[in-house]
Design an enzyme around this catalytic site. Structure first.
Site, short mmCIF file in Angstrom:
data_model
loop_
_atom_site.label_atom_id
_atom_site.label_comp_id
_atom_site.label_asym_id
_atom_site.label_seq_id
_atom_site.Cartn_x
_atom_site.Cartn_y
_atom_site.Cartn_z
N LYS A 10 0.73 7.36 27.93
CA LYS A 10 -0.81 7.23 28.77
C LYS A 10 -0.41 5.71 29.35
CE LYS A 10 -3.05 12.09 29.53
NZ LYS A 10 -4.35 12.28 29.41
N TYR A 50 -0.27 17.65 36.89
CA TYR A 50 -1.47 18.61 36.76
C TYR A 50 -1.94 19.06 37.77
CZ TYR A 50 -2.51 14.02 33.39
OH TYR A 50 -2.18 13.75 31.82
N PHE A 58 -13.09 15.21 38.16
CA PHE A 58 -12.71 14.63 37.62
C PHE A 58 -10.49 14.49 37.21
CE2 PHE A 58 -11.40 18.15 34.44
CZ PHE A 58 -10.10 17.40 33.75
N ARG A 86 0.89 19.26 19.17
CA ARG A 86 -0.54 19.43 19.26
C ARG A 86 -1.16 18.47 18.14
NH1 ARG A 86 -2.10 19.70 25.24
NH2 ARG A 86 -3.80 21.10 24.41
N THR A 92 -8.40 16.55 23.01
CA THR A 92 -8.23 16.83 24.12
C THR A 92 -8.83 15.15 23.82
OG1 THR A 92 -7.17 18.33 25.31
CG2 THR A 92 -8.21 16.81 26.61
N ARG A 103 -4.73 10.53 19.15
CA ARG A 103 -6.30 10.35 19.22
C ARG A 103 -7.63 10.34 18.49
NH1 ARG A 103 -4.77 15.49 23.28
NH2 ARG A 103 -3.90 14.17 25.13
N ASN A 113 -7.26 8.58 27.01
CA ASN A 113 -7.21 9.31 25.66
C ASN A 113 -5.54 9.40 25.08
OD1 ASN A 113 -5.90 11.23 27.76
ND2 ASN A 113 -6.49 12.74 26.35
N HIS A 116 0.01 12.64 26.34
CA HIS A 116 -0.08 13.30 26.69
C HIS A 116 0.89 14.61 25.78
CE1 HIS A 116 0.28 16.80 29.39
NE2 HIS A 116 1.06 17.22 29.00
N GLU A 127 7.37 20.85 32.26
CA GLU A 127 6.79 19.27 32.59
C GLU A 127 7.99 18.60 31.60
OE1 GLU A 127 3.94 18.85 29.48
OE2 GLU A 127 2.78 19.92 31.05
P1 CMP Z 1 -4.36 15.92 28.95
O1 CMP Z 1 -5.09 16.56 28.12
O2 CMP Z 1 -3.30 15.15 28.56
O3 CMP Z 1 -4.43 16.44 30.14
C1 CMP Z 1 -5.10 16.86 31.72
C2 CMP Z 1 -5.82 15.70 31.07
O4 CMP Z 1 -6.98 15.18 31.52
C3 CMP Z 1 -7.04 15.39 29.53
O5 CMP Z 1 -6.00 15.15 28.51
C4 CMP Z 1 -8.08 14.08 30.28
O6 CMP Z 1 -7.30 12.54 30.39
C5 CMP Z 1 -8.26 14.20 31.46
N1 CMP Z 1 -9.52 15.21 31.38
C6 CMP Z 1 -9.55 16.12 30.79
N2 CMP Z 1 -11.16 16.79 31.15
C7 CMP Z 1 -11.99 15.33 31.23
C8 CMP Z 1 -12.48 15.19 32.04
N3 CMP Z 1 -13.87 16.00 31.21
N4 CMP Z 1 -13.05 13.99 32.00
C9 CMP Z 1 -12.31 12.84 32.69
N5 CMP Z 1 -11.13 13.08 32.09
C10 CMP Z 1 -10.55 14.85 32.03
#
Ligand code: CMP
Length: 144
Positions: A10, A50, A58, A86, A92, A103, A113, A116, A127
């Site tokens: 990212k 997404y 968010f 994963r 996440t 991460r 984070n 992806h 994807e």
């Molecule tokens: P990822 O799982 O790669 O894809 C969805 C993204 O949404 C996740 O990473 C985070 O970067 C973002 N995300 C998920 N939950 C939250 C949250 N509660 N607040 C901010 N960003 C979020």
């Protein structure tokens, strides 16, 4: 069937010069790199990527972050690559991610984070089609 997954560094990961270290972890593990490119992702592409998160509070800040700079997008192939990736990427929420995961080692906040990883084989197929043209994926073999 050869399993493939989409891994993306990212914008925060590119900004922090983490591309090499992230790529190296997948090479070291033994997966095969079959696609790689750098791009500043257009909002339309991210909104498809997404699509399941559109209603989340968010979501606007997620799009803002993901369009804030270039990404490095990769396709990796190998046995169980979706599930194993994963685990390598970690939870996440970086605060929950195990030490030793990407991460867990490189980030502290869920909204930054670093990387992806597709969450299922079907998700990965969707994807990969979204981010890559078929011709951009190289079906190479060491023994050739
Ligand atoms: P990822 O799982 O790669 O894809 C969805 C993204 O949404 C996740 O990473 C985070 O970067 C973002 N995300 C998920 N939950 C939250 C949250 N509660 N607040 C901010 N960003 C979020």
């Amino acid at each position: 069937v050869r399993e493939r997954t989409l891994i993306a560094v990212k914008p925060d990961g590119v900004h922090r010069r983490l591309v090499g270290q992230i790529l190296q972890r997948f090479e070291r593990k033994g997966f095969k790199l079959v696609g790689l490119k750098m791009l500043q992702a257009p909002e339309e592409l991210l909104s498809l990527h997404y699509q399941d998160l559109r209603k989340k509070p968010f979501y606007p800040s997620l799009l803002h972050y993901m369009t804030s700079g270039p990404m490095v997008v990769m396709v990796w192939e190998g046995h169980n690559v979706v599930r194993t990736s994963r685990i390598m990427v970690g939870d996440t929420n970086p605060a929950e991610a195990r030490a030793g995961s990407i991460r867990g080692d490189f980030s502290i906040h869920i909204s930054r984070n670093v990387v992806h990883a597709s969450d299922s084989v079907e998700g990965a197929q969707r994807e990969i089609q979204l981010w890559f043209h078929g011709k951009e994926l190289i079906d190479w073999n060491c023994s050739d």
